[in-house]
Structures are given as structure tokens and as C-alpha cells.
Design a protein around this motif. Structure first.
Motif, PDB file in Angstrom:
ATOM      1  N   ASN A 202      -8.968   2.234  -8.508  1.00 31.47           N
ATOM      2  CA  ASN A 202     -10.063   3.137  -8.856  1.00 31.47           C
ATOM      3  C   ASN A 202     -11.018   3.337  -7.682  1.00 31.47           C
ATOM      4  O   ASN A 202     -11.607   4.409  -7.517  1.00 31.47           O
ATOM      5  CB  ASN A 202     -10.816   2.598 -10.066  1.00 31.47           C
ATOM      6  N   GLN A 203     -11.152   2.294  -6.849  1.00 29.45           N
ATOM      7  CA  GLN A 203     -12.004   2.390  -5.659  1.00 29.45           C
ATOM      8  C   GLN A 203     -11.265   2.964  -4.463  1.00 29.45           C
ATOM      9  O   GLN A 203     -11.818   3.047  -3.364  1.00 29.45           O
ATOM     10  CB  GLN A 203     -12.558   0.999  -5.317  1.00 29.45           C
ATOM     11  N   GLN A 204      -9.998   3.339  -4.675  1.00 32.47           N
ATOM     12  CA  GLN A 204      -9.137   3.905  -3.629  1.00 32.47           C
ATOM     13  C   GLN A 204      -8.950   2.952  -2.451  1.00 32.47           C
ATOM     14  O   GLN A 204      -8.779   3.381  -1.314  1.00 32.47           O
ATOM     15  CB  GLN A 204      -9.692   5.242  -3.141  1.00 32.47           C
ATOM     16  N   ASN A 205      -8.945   1.661  -2.739  1.00 34.79           N
ATOM     17  CA  ASN A 205      -8.717   0.652  -1.707  1.00 34.79           C
ATOM     18  C   ASN A 205      -7.241   0.265  -1.740  1.00 34.79           C
ATOM     19  O   ASN A 205      -6.851  -0.726  -2.376  1.00 34.79           O
ATOM     20  CB  ASN A 205      -9.615  -0.565  -1.953  1.00 34.79           C
ATOM     21  N   ALA A 206      -6.427   1.070  -1.077  1.00 31.71           N
ATOM     22  CA  ALA A 206      -4.972   0.876  -1.115  1.00 31.71           C
ATOM     23  C   ALA A 206      -4.557  -0.443  -0.468  1.00 31.71           C
ATOM     24  O   ALA A 206      -3.591  -1.081  -0.914  1.00 31.71           O
ATOM     25  CB  ALA A 206      -4.279   2.045  -0.420  1.00 31.71           C
ATOM     26  N   GLU A 207      -5.260  -0.866   0.574  1.00 30.14           N
ATOM     27  CA  GLU A 207      -4.892  -2.099   1.276  1.00 30.14           C
ATOM     28  C   GLU A 207      -5.074  -3.314   0.370  1.00 30.14           C
ATOM     29  O   GLU A 207      -4.191  -4.183   0.281  1.00 30.14           O
ATOM     30  CB  GLU A 207      -5.729  -2.250   2.549  1.00 30.14           C
ATOM     31  N   GLN A 208      -6.221  -3.411  -0.304  1.00 24.15           N
ATOM     32  CA  GLN A 208      -6.455  -4.543  -1.195  1.00 24.15           C
ATOM     33  C   GLN A 208      -5.514  -4.505  -2.407  1.00 24.15           C
ATOM     34  O   GLN A 208      -5.063  -5.557  -2.875  1.00 24.15           O
ATOM     35  CB  GLN A 208      -7.910  -4.538  -1.669  1.00 24.15           C
ATOM     36  N   ALA A 214       1.391  -7.944  -3.482  1.00 25.80           N
ATOM     37  CA  ALA A 214       2.289  -8.744  -2.652  1.00 25.80           C
ATOM     38  C   ALA A 214       2.027 -10.237  -2.758  1.00 25.80           C
ATOM     39  O   ALA A 214       2.918 -11.058  -2.497  1.00 25.80           O
ATOM     40  CB  ALA A 214       2.163  -8.306  -1.190  1.00 25.80           C
ATOM     41  N   ALA A 215       0.808 -10.613  -3.150  1.00 23.21           N
ATOM     42  CA  ALA A 215       0.439 -12.032  -3.158  1.00 23.21           C
ATOM     43  C   ALA A 215       1.212 -12.836  -4.193  1.00 23.21           C
ATOM     44  O   ALA A 215       1.491 -14.021  -3.986  1.00 23.21           O
ATOM     45  CB  ALA A 215      -1.060 -12.170  -3.402  1.00 23.21           C
ATOM     46  N   GLY A 216       1.546 -12.226  -5.321  1.00 25.57           N
ATOM     47  CA  GLY A 216       2.229 -12.966  -6.384  1.00 25.57           C
ATOM     48  C   GLY A 216       1.355 -14.019  -7.011  1.00 25.57           C
ATOM     49  O   GLY A 216       1.849 -14.991  -7.596  1.00 25.57           O
ATOM     50  N   SER A 217       0.037 -13.839  -6.926  1.00 25.40           N
ATOM     51  CA  SER A 217      -0.902 -14.848  -7.429  1.00 25.40           C
ATOM     52  C   SER A 217      -1.260 -14.667  -8.897  1.00 25.40           C
ATOM     53  O   SER A 217      -1.925 -15.517  -9.468  1.00 25.40           O
ATOM     54  CB  SER A 217      -2.184 -14.800  -6.586  1.00 25.40           C
ATOM     55  N   HIS A 218      -0.823 -13.577  -9.498  1.00 26.70           N
ATOM     56  CA  HIS A 218      -1.131 -13.304 -10.900  1.00 26.70           C
ATOM     57  C   HIS A 218       0.156 -13.098 -11.687  1.00 26.70           C
ATOM     58  O   HIS A 218       1.000 -12.279 -11.318  1.00 26.70           O
ATOM     59  CB  HIS A 218      -2.022 -12.063 -11.037  1.00 26.70           C
ATOM     60  N   SER A 219       0.273 -13.845 -12.765  1.00 27.09           N
ATOM     61  CA  SER A 219       1.512 -13.811 -13.545  1.00 27.09           C
ATOM     62  C   SER A 219       1.670 -12.541 -14.363  1.00 27.09           C
ATOM     63  O   SER A 219       2.707 -12.329 -14.983  1.00 27.09           O
ATOM     64  CB  SER A 219       1.564 -15.023 -14.485  1.00 27.09           C
ATOM     65  N   ASP A 220       0.636 -11.681 -14.384  1.00 26.77           N
ATOM     66  CA  ASP A 220       0.740 -10.452 -15.164  1.00 26.77           C
ATOM     67  C   ASP A 220       1.071  -9.231 -14.307  1.00 26.77           C
ATOM     68  O   ASP A 220       1.128  -8.117 -14.806  1.00 26.77           O
ATOM     69  CB  ASP A 220      -0.552 -10.187 -15.943  1.00 26.77           C
ATOM     70  N   LEU A 221       1.297  -9.437 -12.998  1.00 30.44           N
ATOM     71  CA  LEU A 221       1.619  -8.343 -12.085  1.00 30.44           C
ATOM     72  C   LEU A 221       2.983  -8.558 -11.436  1.00 30.44           C
ATOM     73  O   LEU A 221       3.306  -9.666 -10.996  1.00 30.44           O
ATOM     74  CB  LEU A 221       0.569  -8.227 -10.981  1.00 30.44           C
ATOM     75  N   PHE A 222       3.766  -7.474 -11.376  1.00 33.40           N
ATOM     76  CA  PHE A 222       5.085  -7.521 -10.727  1.00 33.40           C
ATOM     77  C   PHE A 222       5.258  -6.261  -9.890  1.00 33.40           C
ATOM     78  O   PHE A 222       4.743  -5.195 -10.239  1.00 33.40           O
ATOM     79  CB  PHE A 222       6.206  -7.595 -11.762  1.00 33.40           C
ATOM     80  N   CYS A 223       5.979  -6.387  -8.796  1.00 30.40           N
ATOM     81  CA  CYS A 223       6.270  -5.238  -7.936  1.00 30.40           C
ATOM     82  C   CYS A 223       7.745  -5.297  -7.539  1.00 30.40           C
ATOM     83  O   CYS A 223       8.226  -6.325  -7.051  1.00 30.40           O
ATOM     84  CB  CYS A 223       5.377  -5.251  -6.699  1.00 30.40           C
ATOM     85  N   ILE A 224       8.457  -4.212  -7.784  1.00 29.60           N
ATOM     86  CA  ILE A 224       9.891  -4.158  -7.516  1.00 29.60           C
ATOM     87  C   ILE A 224      10.169  -3.003  -6.565  1.00 29.60           C
ATOM     88  O   ILE A 224       9.891  -1.845  -6.884  1.00 29.60           O
ATOM     89  CB  ILE A 224      10.694  -3.961  -8.817  1.00 29.60           C
ATOM     90  N   GLY A 440       5.226   2.864   0.620  1.00 30.32           N
ATOM     91  CA  GLY A 440       4.209   3.745   1.173  1.00 30.32           C
ATOM     92  C   GLY A 440       3.718   4.813   0.225  1.00 30.32           C
ATOM     93  O   GLY A 440       2.603   5.320   0.396  1.00 30.32           O
ATOM     94  N   VAL A 441       4.528   5.188  -0.765  1.00 27.11           N
ATOM     95  CA  VAL A 441       4.111   6.232  -1.701  1.00 27.11           C
ATOM     96  C   VAL A 441       2.914   5.762  -2.524  1.00 27.11           C
ATOM     97  O   VAL A 441       1.985   6.534  -2.802  1.00 27.11           O
ATOM     98  CB  VAL A 441       5.287   6.650  -2.613  1.00 27.11           C
ATOM     99  N   PHE A 442       2.924   4.485  -2.920  1.00 25.66           N
ATOM    100  CA  PHE A 442       1.822   3.930  -3.705  1.00 25.66           C
ATOM    101  C   PHE A 442       0.505   4.067  -2.951  1.00 25.66           C
ATOM    102  O   PHE A 442      -0.487   4.564  -3.499  1.00 25.66           O
ATOM    103  CB  PHE A 442       2.108   2.464  -4.033  1.00 25.66           C
ATOM    104  N   GLU A 443       0.493   3.643  -1.679  1.00 26.01           N
ATOM    105  CA  GLU A 443      -0.736   3.722  -0.894  1.00 26.01           C
ATOM    106  C   GLU A 443      -1.192   5.170  -0.711  1.00 26.01           C
ATOM    107  O   GLU A 443      -2.380   5.474  -0.807  1.00 26.01           O
ATOM    108  CB  GLU A 443      -0.524   3.080   0.482  1.00 26.01           C
ATOM    109  N   GLU A 444      -0.252   6.063  -0.447  1.00 26.66           N
ATOM    110  CA  GLU A 444      -0.608   7.465  -0.259  1.00 26.66           C
ATOM    111  C   GLU A 444      -1.226   8.045  -1.536  1.00 26.66           C
ATOM    112  O   GLU A 444      -2.189   8.822  -1.477  1.00 26.66           O
ATOM    113  CB  GLU A 444       0.637   8.265   0.133  1.00 26.66           C
ATOM    114  N   ALA A 445      -0.672   7.663  -2.677  1.00 25.61           N
ATOM    115  CA  ALA A 445      -1.196   8.175  -3.942  1.00 25.61           C
ATOM    116  C   ALA A 445      -2.598   7.626  -4.218  1.00 25.61           C
ATOM    117  O   ALA A 445      -3.484   8.364  -4.678  1.00 25.61           O
ATOM    118  CB  ALA A 445      -0.247   7.798  -5.082  1.00 25.61           C
ATOM    119  N   VAL A 446      -2.815   6.335  -3.949  1.00 25.70           N
ATOM    120  CA  VAL A 446      -4.117   5.716  -4.221  1.00 25.70           C
ATOM    121  C   VAL A 446      -5.209   6.360  -3.369  1.00 25.70           C
ATOM    122  O   VAL A 446      -6.363   6.471  -3.811  1.00 25.70           O
ATOM    123  CB  VAL A 446      -4.047   4.197  -3.972  1.00 25.70           C
ATOM    124  N   ARG A 447      -4.868   6.808  -2.181  1.00 29.74           N
ATOM    125  CA  ARG A 447      -5.872   7.408  -1.292  1.00 29.74           C
ATOM    126  C   ARG A 447      -6.218   8.842  -1.680  1.00 29.74           C
ATOM    127  O   ARG A 447      -7.155   9.422  -1.141  1.00 29.74           O
ATOM    128  CB  ARG A 447      -5.372   7.369   0.154  1.00 29.74           C
TER     129      ARG A 447
END
Length: 480
Positions: A202-208, A214-224, A440-447
């Protein structure tokens, strides 16, 4: 919201003049969801019975409330024939376009109160305008006047000095005095991975946002990340979810379809069939695949065909017919004759006939009445439905799913914006999976952000100017 209605209604009931309250939503699906939610909340409301009886539980669509006229853009209710109500509550208001909002305001009697509820950061309406976003542009900062802050502290007993809200000392934010920003999510916790990801997007912070995924620190998030169009990882996710901890895929409801089916000798009148259908409809909500687009290999149409073929391959569904047991379908248009709304989801099931004949395929839809009711409809009566293993993010607005997977296309598309990504993420209650055919599509969309000008906030500094702007956008009233 139910407690707000009770606060408004209680003093009116005491005077013997209860308020005429109406509830509305922009789509049939949103109206059905709100009907179910309101019905459940009213039952547990701790107020006198005479007040509870005057809180409505039925929600209608905005079109039906105004009395749409087939073949025209006019309505039965307008400035010359206002709605007979004292309070109007509209849920999912972010989906209402500029013209419809003008029609709605036009039809309100001068004394009526209007309460708009919605997520200002979600996808805006398909038609022109971003009305709720414009009206709530100052919601995050607050900008309450000293008088508003004093009143809030007096009635709530809360100290706002450490709230971080900006203070309006020169009365330059009159509309902000009527806006409340709800900051606690009842769908997912603020400390959850889903909540944090939604905020970064929502803050358009694609890097964060990428670091969090990528961190895998939260059990409710997955990225494939998929390795090509035919990567079997997609089928594995859609069928089996993310493991055995509850982040299910579609195998979950289809296994239940067979394992929980009533015995062959169970008569049609037995409530076991309705209970079975209720279980399956609830189980189907455990997972939903969302798409940004309709066409192409990563769109709704292509993925529905691909998932259907994958389910047939592992024998979770049988037969090659268009209609088969277990097929989930989405209503694409309101059918008032059947009582089904655009966005309703049903599942085709084989049920016995009352005369003991062979089982017949019928589609089970939830009644969304707060009582867990189910209606069964013959497939031949459903003209406007489509298979819904995959649905667009736009169609998912007003819905929530235990595990939501969002699949992006392999190239940037005009519809890919931070609003679409945010809306997809916030459909998830407990687990969210992001599926990427190309990095890269995810980051481009968030921006990227939707840029819409409704004209509501141009050169507005006074409350009267806001009123003038709204009035100037109204279509000519139809008094015929």
C-alpha cells in the motif's frame, strides 16, 4: 457497524419514533456477505429486544435500492422522489463509481444520515471515479480539529495526545471531521505477514515487500517462482496447498465431497444432504486462486481449463461433460428470480430425487442469511455462470478466503497496480501465496498506482465547496 446502528436506534426507539435504516452494497455478492455478517452480529448484540428488533439484517444492492429502470440509466428514486429512510449504510463503498454515488446522494432525503464503509486503498470502481479514496484522502493523518478531538476524547474515554494524528488548527480539513480510519484488522493480525505485506504494498515500497516475501520469517506468507509455463509447481499448489497445517488447495473440498457424502439409502428429505452441502461450500472457501487478467496462460480462462484437466488427471473429478459433480461456479449476473447475485459461488452435487429415482445434479448455493441455509438449483436454470477455480481480483472484492493465492502474468499489464496487488493480498484470512511466472513483475506492479480524477477534491477548501462539487456532478433529475 451493528453497535453503531444500535447507538443510533436506541434513543429513537425510546421516543417512540424508530429510525428507518436501510443497508446497501454495490454488488450482490457484497450484499449477501453483509447480510450474513449482520444477521450473526445482531443475534449476539447486548441491547434491549425492542432496539434489536429495529436493526435491519437484510442488505440490498444499490441498484435495487434506487429502483433501476431496465434499459435506462435512470432510477425510480431521485431528488423528486427520495428514498423513505433516515439512515443509509453502504458497505464496500470503494466499488461505487462517480455517477452511481451522485445518483445515491440525489435520492437521499435532506435529513438522512449516510454512512459509507470501505477500504479506500482497494481497487476503485470499474467505472469512472475513485470516490471513497478522494473523500478519505486525509483519513490516515487524521487532521481532526481541537473541537473534534475534545469530543472524541470525551465520548470514548481515550487520550489522543499520543495517537500520532495530525491536528487541524485552521479548519482547512472540514471533511476530515466526518471520517474515521479503522486501524485494527479483524481478518488478520497487524503483526502477521499478510498485514505487513499489505502495508508495504500500500505504501508502494516494493523493496521491503520483496524482502518480507524472501525472508521466510512468517508462516502465513509463501512465494513461488515458476520455471516456465508448464511448471508442475502450480498444479501442486492448487491441488494440495502449502502443506498439512491448514493452507489447503482444492483437493481438500473434493476429498470431503466423497468422504462426507450421506449414505446411498439416505432419503432426499433428510437434512444430512443440506449439512453435506454446507460443509462443502465452507470447505471451498478454504482456498481461492486469484488472477490479474482473464486472457492468456496466466488468466482466468486458461487457468480454469488447466486446473480442470489437472483435477481430472488425478481422478478428483469425473467425466468430460461441461457439468460434473464438484464443479464450482460463479454467478456473473444478478438473477433476482432465483435469488442469486453476481459473485455468488455454488458447487454442483449429485442429490437423490424425492421419489427415490436416480441421483440428479443440482448446484448448491449458500443463502447468505446468517443461518447457514442452502438452496439447490438445476444447472439448466443457470445461464450466467462460469467455472471458478480461478477468478479475477476484481471479482473477489467483498470476499475472503482462508488461503488465497495470487498469480501474476509474465509481463507488465495496464491492470497491474499496487491497488490490485493490495486487494488480492487482503482477500486472505490466514495464508497468502504469491505465484510469479517471471521475476520483477511484482515490483513493477507495486510501484504503479491507479491515477483517477473524480473532480471531488479539486480546489476544495471549504465544506460548502465540497457540497457544490458533488451537486455539480449530478445528472439532470428524472421526474417522470
Amino acid at each position: 457497524m451493528v453497535r453503531l446502528l444500535a447507538l443510533l436506534q436506541a434513543p429513537a426507539v425510546e421516543t417512540g419514533n424508530p429510525l428507518r435504516i436501510r443497508l446497501a452494497a454495490p454488488t450482490g455478492k457484497a450484499a449477501a456477505r453483509l447480510t450474513e455478517s449482520i444477521s450473526q452480529q445482531v443475534l449476539s448484540l447486548q441491547v434491549p429486544g425492542n432496539v434489536k428488533d429495529k436493526i435491519p439484517t437484510q442488505v440490498t444492492t444499490v441498484h435495487r435500492l434506487l429502483g433501476s429502470r431496465p434499459g435506462t440509466r435512470h432510477f425510480r428514486h431521485h431528488i423528486g422522489n427520495p428514498l423513505p429512510l433516515d439512515v443509509l449504510v453502504v458497505d464496500e463503498a470503494s466499488m461505487i463509481d462517480l455517477e452511481m454515488m451522485a445518483n445515491l446522494l440525489d435520492a437521499l432525503p435532506p435529513h438522512a444520515r449516510l454512512v459509507l464503509l470501505g477500504d479506500k486503498d482497494q481497487l476503485a470502481s470499474v467505472e469512472a471515479g475513485a470516490v471513497l479514496g478522494d473523500l478519505c484522502r486525509d483519513a490516515e493523518a487524521g487532521w481532526y480539529s481541537p473541537q473534534t478531538r475534545q469530543w472524541l476524547q470525551a465520548v470514548s474515554g481515550e487520550d489522543l495526545s499520543g495517537s500520532g494524528l495530525q491536528e487541524d488548527l485552521d479548519a482547512s480539513h472540514p471533511l476530515a471531521q466526518q471520517v474515521v480510519m479503522l486501524r485494527y484488522s479483524r481478518r488478520f493480525g497487524e503483526g502477521s505477514g499478510i498485514g505487513q505485506l499489505a502495508r508495504w504494498v500500500n505504501q508502494q515500497n516494493a523493496e521491503q515487500a520483496r524482502k518480507l516475501l524472501a525472508a521466510g520469517s512468517h508462516s502465513d506468507l509463501f512465494c513461488i517462482g515458476l520455471k516456465g509455463e508448464h511448471d508442475p509447481a502450480l498444479e501442486r499448489l492448487v491441488l494440495d496447498g502449502q502443506g498439512s497445517d491448514g493452507a489447503h488447495g482444492y483437493r481438500y473440498y473434493l476429498n470431503l465431497l466423497h468422504s462426507a457424502r450421506p449414505g446411498a439409502d439416505t432419503p432426499r428429505e433428510d437434512p444430512a444432504w443440506t449439512h453435506w452441502a454446507q460443509q462443502l461450500l465452507q470447505a471451498f472457501d478454504a482456498f481461492q486462486l486469484l488472477c490479474a487478467v482473464r486472457k492468456g496462460p496466466w488468466g482466468v480462462e486458461g487457468l480454469n481449463l488447466r486446473i480442470t484437466a489437472a483435477l481430472r488427471k488425478v481422478r478428483l473429478i469425473e467425466g468430460d461433460d461441461h457439468w460434473y459433480e464438484g464443479r464450482p461456479v460463479l454467478m456473473t449476473r444478478n438473477d433476482y428470480g432465483l435469488g442469486l447475485m453476481n459473485g455468488d459461488i455454488g458447487i454442483a452435487l449429485k442429490l437423490p430425487e424425492s421419489d427415490g429415482g436416480p441421483q440428479v445434479l443440482r448446484v448448491a448455493f449458500p443463502r447468505n442469511d446468517g443461518q447457514g441455509g442452502v438452496r439447490f438449483v438445476l444447472p439448466s436454470r443457470l445461464n450466467d455462470v462460469e467455472t471458478v477455480y480461478a477468478m479475477t481480483v476484481h471479482k473477489s472484492q467483498g470476499s475472503e478466503f482462508t488461503h488465497t493465492a495470487l498469480i501474476l502474468p509474465d509481463a507488465l499489464n495496464p491492470v497491474l497496480t499496487k491497488e490490485l496487488i493490495y486487494t488480492g493480498i487482503t482477500r486472505a484470512k490466514r495464508w497468502f501465496s504469491l505465484i510469479e511466472p517471471r521475476g520483477g513483475v511484482f515490483e513493477e506492479a507495486v510501484r504503479r498506482k491507479v491515477k483517477r480524477l473524480s473532480g471531488l477534491m479539486l480546489e476544495l477548501g471549504q465544506a460548502s465547496e465540497i457540497s457544490d462539487a458533488v451537486l455539480s456532478l449530478r445528472p439532470p433529475p428524472d421526474h417522470t
